[in-house]
Design a protein around this motif. Structure first.
Motif, mmCIF file in Angstrom:
data_model
loop_
_atom_site.group_PDB
_atom_site.id
_atom_site.type_symbol
_atom_site.label_atom_id
_atom_site.label_comp_id
_atom_site.label_asym_id
_atom_site.label_seq_id
_atom_site.Cartn_x
_atom_site.Cartn_y
_atom_site.Cartn_z
ATOM 1 N N PRO A 174 -0.380 4.640 -6.429
ATOM 2 C CA PRO A 174 -0.723 3.306 -6.938
ATOM 3 C C PRO A 174 -0.461 3.139 -8.435
ATOM 4 O O PRO A 174 -0.457 4.120 -9.181
ATOM 5 C CB PRO A 174 -2.218 3.192 -6.637
ATOM 6 N N LYS A 175 -0.250 1.866 -8.784
ATOM 7 C CA LYS A 175 0.044 1.509 -10.180
ATOM 8 C C LYS A 175 -1.256 1.645 -10.983
ATOM 9 O O LYS A 175 -2.229 0.958 -10.679
ATOM 10 C CB LYS A 175 0.517 0.055 -10.187
ATOM 11 N N VAL A 219 0.857 -1.197 0.000
ATOM 12 C CA VAL A 219 0.000 0.000 0.000
ATOM 13 C C VAL A 219 0.888 1.241 0.000
ATOM 14 O O VAL A 219 1.836 1.350 0.774
ATOM 15 C CB VAL A 219 -0.937 -0.005 1.230
ATOM 16 N N VAL A 265 -0.145 -0.412 -4.558
ATOM 17 C CA VAL A 265 -1.586 -0.240 -4.733
ATOM 18 C C VAL A 265 -2.045 0.749 -3.668
ATOM 19 O O VAL A 265 -1.340 0.985 -2.685
ATOM 20 C CB VAL A 265 -2.338 -1.580 -4.583
ATOM 21 N N SER A 266 -3.246 1.317 -3.848
ATOM 22 C CA SER A 266 -3.727 2.272 -2.835
ATOM 23 C C SER A 266 -4.565 1.523 -1.799
ATOM 24 O O SER A 266 -5.041 0.404 -2.053
ATOM 25 C CB SER A 266 -4.603 3.339 -3.509
ATOM 26 N N GLN A 304 -7.804 0.715 -3.172
ATOM 27 C CA GLN A 304 -7.820 -0.454 -4.064
ATOM 28 C C GLN A 304 -7.883 -1.743 -3.245
ATOM 29 O O GLN A 304 -8.592 -2.683 -3.602
ATOM 30 C CB GLN A 304 -6.583 -0.442 -4.975
#
Ligand SMILES: NS(=O)(=O)c1ccc(C(=O)NCc2cccc(O)c2)cc1
Ligand SMILES: [Zn+2]
Length: 261
Positions: free
Chosen positions: A153-154, A149, A218-219, A222
């Protein structure tokens, strides 16, 4: 019957051996990866993924994970190199995650649990089909990528997570065409590799694990999106699909090799 895979998370991982004795085997996954015990192997080759976006078919919720399946009827999307003796066909990818951002990965690196773990599963086409390959020690190769995290993010994860709303409950499936999962890969191809098993029943010890050192970012939103999936079917009481990771298993006499110093 107990071969209905939906029962086994009902039976905690420490019960699986009652129906799948191999769950107490000497080559089980996941494991802890500790730098002190890793062996740098300079003979390890780089790995290469050559995926055809057209092989992507559908995304589904099977009550245990979010899975994207690919056409594996010929050598269309393959993984090769690294520790592998030949090409392995991409069959599916899926995720493992926790109930909060501080855990969720299956493998643990120097005591660090990541928020999640992405598995890209490939099988050895020297065997006639997937079910034959899972009975062989060199039958399966899983490329594992940690989800960490972070603030940036991607963007490539977006499309998968946008599809989550269409597969909220167990058994729901949606078309997922034109997708090359290599867009999810981190910059570095550095990896650890060891011989292990499925992390869910039938826990067959058929997997060459290739675990990338660099996580993808990732966030938190997400991860929350993944946690919005339900493990129940549409018309059943809501059970959040979270913590679908197996605890680490004893390494016994296995060597974990690193492709990097
Ligand atoms: N988390 S994992 O990558 O180790 C993993 C990948 C695939 C599977 C899987 O395909 N399970 C279904 C299965 C596998 C072999 C034989 C069967 O009858 C069913 C399980 C775990
Ligand atoms: Zn998995």
């Amino acid at each position: 019957g107990f071969h209905d895979i939906s029962l086994y998370f009902f039976l905690g991982p420490d019960q699986w051996h009652k129906n799948y004795p191999i769950a107490k085997g000497r080559h089980q996954s996941p494991i802890e990866i500790n730098n002190k015990e890793v062996h740098y192997d300079r003979s390890l080759l780089p790995w290469f993924a050559s995926y055809d976006p057209g092989a992507a078919k559908t995304i589904l919720n099977n009550g245990k994970t979010c899975r994207i399946v690919f056409d594996d009827s010929f050598d269309r999307s393959v993984l090769r190199g690294g520790p592998l003796p030949g090409v392995y066909r991409l069959r599916q990818l899926h995720f493992h995650w926790g109930s909060s951002d501080d855990h969720g990965s299956e493998h643990v690196v120097n005591g660090v649990r990541y928020a999640g773990e992405l598995h890209l599963l490939h099988w050895n086409p020297k065997y006639s089909n997937y079910l034959d390959a899972v009975r062989r020690t060199d039958g399966i190769a899983v490329l594992a990528i940690f989800l960490q995290v972070g603030k940036t993010p991607k963007p490539e994860m977006k499309r998968i997570l946008e599809e989550i709303n269409a597969i909220k409950t167990k058994g729901k499936e949606a078309p997922f065409p034109n997708f090359d999962p290599s867009i999810l890969f981190p910059k570095s191809h550095d990896y650890w590799t060891y011989h292990g098993s499925f992390t869910t029943p039938p826990c067959e010890e058929c997997i060459t694990w290739i675990i990338l050192r660099e996580p993808i970012i990732v966030s938190s939103d997400q991860m929350a999106k993944l946690r919005s999936l339900s493990k129940n079917a549409e018309n059943e009481p809501d059970l959040p699909l979270v913590d679908n990771w197996r605890p680490t298993q004893p390494r016994y006499f296995r060597m974990v090799s690193a492709s990097f110093l």
